[in-house]
Design an enzyme around this catalytic site. Structure first.
Site, PDB file in Angstrom:
ATOM      1  N   GLY A   8       0.820  -1.201   0.000  1.00  0.00           N
ATOM      2  CA  GLY A   8       0.000   0.000   0.000  1.00  0.00           C
ATOM      3  C   GLY A   8       0.853   1.249   0.000  1.00  0.00           C
ATOM      4  O   GLY A   8       2.087   1.189   0.086  1.00  0.00           O
ATOM      5  N   ASN A   9       0.220   2.401  -0.078  1.00  0.00           N
ATOM      6  CA  ASN A   9       0.959   3.661  -0.105  1.00  0.00           C
ATOM      7  C   ASN A   9       1.674   3.949   1.210  1.00  0.00           C
ATOM      8  O   ASN A   9       2.728   4.586   1.215  1.00  0.00           O
ATOM      9  CB  ASN A   9       0.009   4.815  -0.426  1.00  0.00           C
ATOM     10  N   VAL A  13       2.049  -5.182   3.854  1.00  0.00           N
ATOM     11  CA  VAL A  13       1.752  -6.331   4.699  1.00  0.00           C
ATOM     12  C   VAL A  13       2.306  -7.572   4.015  1.00  0.00           C
ATOM     13  O   VAL A  13       2.052  -7.812   2.833  1.00  0.00           O
ATOM     14  CB  VAL A  13       0.244  -6.478   4.956  1.00  0.00           C
ATOM     15  N   ALA A 108      -5.628  -2.665  -7.166  1.00  0.00           N
ATOM     16  CA  ALA A 108      -5.489  -4.105  -6.959  1.00  0.00           C
ATOM     17  C   ALA A 108      -5.973  -4.515  -5.577  1.00  0.00           C
ATOM     18  O   ALA A 108      -6.628  -5.555  -5.408  1.00  0.00           O
ATOM     19  CB  ALA A 108      -4.034  -4.517  -7.154  1.00  0.00           C
ATOM     20  N   ASP A 109      -5.687  -3.690  -4.568  1.00  0.00           N
ATOM     21  CA  ASP A 109      -6.085  -4.046  -3.206  1.00  0.00           C
ATOM     22  C   ASP A 109      -7.596  -4.092  -3.050  1.00  0.00           C
ATOM     23  O   ASP A 109      -8.140  -4.917  -2.298  1.00  0.00           O
ATOM     24  CB  ASP A 109      -5.477  -3.057  -2.208  1.00  0.00           C
ATOM     25  N   ARG A 110      -8.311  -3.230  -3.782  1.00  0.00           N
ATOM     26  CA  ARG A 110      -9.770  -3.203  -3.684  1.00  0.00           C
ATOM     27  C   ARG A 110     -10.382  -4.469  -4.272  1.00  0.00           C
ATOM     28  O   ARG A 110     -11.342  -5.023  -3.720  1.00  0.00           O
ATOM     29  CB  ARG A 110     -10.317  -1.951  -4.369  1.00  0.00           C
ATOM     30  N   THR A 184      -7.093  21.396  22.875  1.00  0.00           N
ATOM     31  CA  THR A 184      -6.946  21.382  21.418  1.00  0.00           C
ATOM     32  C   THR A 184      -6.730  19.963  20.910  1.00  0.00           C
ATOM     33  O   THR A 184      -7.339  19.534  19.920  1.00  0.00           O
ATOM     34  CB  THR A 184      -5.775  22.284  20.996  1.00  0.00           C
TER      35      THR A 184
END
Length: 254
Positions: A8-9, A13, A108-110, A184
């Protein structure tokens, strides 16, 4: 044994399968400028830690959304494992019709996630993936990839708050004790956590109405366990869904 790489970006894994059993897995930072030798030595060291040898790996499959790394990973596979890897992309057998207007545009991951979700949980199904982007993918009752939704990831949103404002700090993404923040940091954590929880609930509700058939919803990705633990829409959180999908696709291409 099968070595599966989900690149992934933000994270890569790595999983080792013996048959259908996932023996061991690791989550690493993706290095866009990494060479084949660097990745090869890294994976060799991981195998050593797991008590495994390079020659025990008989097959290798890669799903990558980082084009600059593709040649390095293929070089690594052939030099260190003497294997021509199976790369998830156009022409590969997935067993799932892609009903996108331009199927080549789908990451591809989707596709891998959609295959794993349908095989494991049935259909219709929605996959929510908390990666660099937060994606929603729809699978029909027949096992067709219908399309989906792409939103900025929660990590991107957190970094944008820090980088594009003069006084807001960089923070850890965590669930605050209350929605109304008293500091904050707590206010930013509330906006990120409950904002993305609301994003999931809202988009999933609209997708379910549009798809019909009461789709099952599966969450995955590095931060899925944090955000989706409080979701009323997501029924299963499966952080290893993509590795499972890679194994299934490899088996379909034997």
């Amino acid at each position: 044994m099968l070595l599966a790489l989900d690149v992934g970006n933000t994270n890569t894994v790595v999983g080792i399968f013996e048959g259908k059993e996932l023996r061991v897995h690791w989550r690493l930072s993706t290095r866009r400028d990494g060479t084949g030798d660097e990745y090869g030595m890294l994976i060799r060291n991981l195998l050593d830690l797991a008590g495994l040898e390079l020659d025990q790996i008989s097959a290798l499959i890669i799903a990558s959304v980082v084009p600059p790394l593709q040649s390095s990973l293929e070089e690594m596979a052939q030099r260190y494992f003497r294997i021509v890897p199976l790369v998830v992309g156009p022409g590969i057998k997935t067993g799932m019709p892609i009903l996108y207007d331009s199927p080549r545009e789908v990451g591809a991951d989707r596709i891998v996630n959609a295959v794993a979700a349908f095989e494991t949980y049935g259909g219709p199904a929605i996959v929510v993936d908390f990666g660099t982007a937060t994606t929603f993918d729809a699978v029909s009752a027949k096992g067709e990839y219908l399309g989906g939704v792409i939103a900025p990831g929660i990590g991107i949103a957190a970094e944008a708050l820090f980088e594009r404002t003069a006084k807001l700090p960089r923070i850890d993404i965590a669930r605050p004790n209350t929605v109304v923040g008293k500091t904050t940091v707590a206010s930013m954590q509330s906006g990120l956590f409950f904002g993305y929880l609301g994003l999931v609930e809202g988009i999933v509700t609209r997708m379910r109405e549009e798809m019909g058939g009461d789709p099952i919803v599966i969450g995955t990705g590095g931060l899925a366990h944090l955000i989706l633990a409080e979701s009323s829409s997501v029924k299963h959180v499966d952080p290893l869904l993509t590795l499972t999908g890679l194994r299934i696709i490899y088996e379909r291409n034997l």
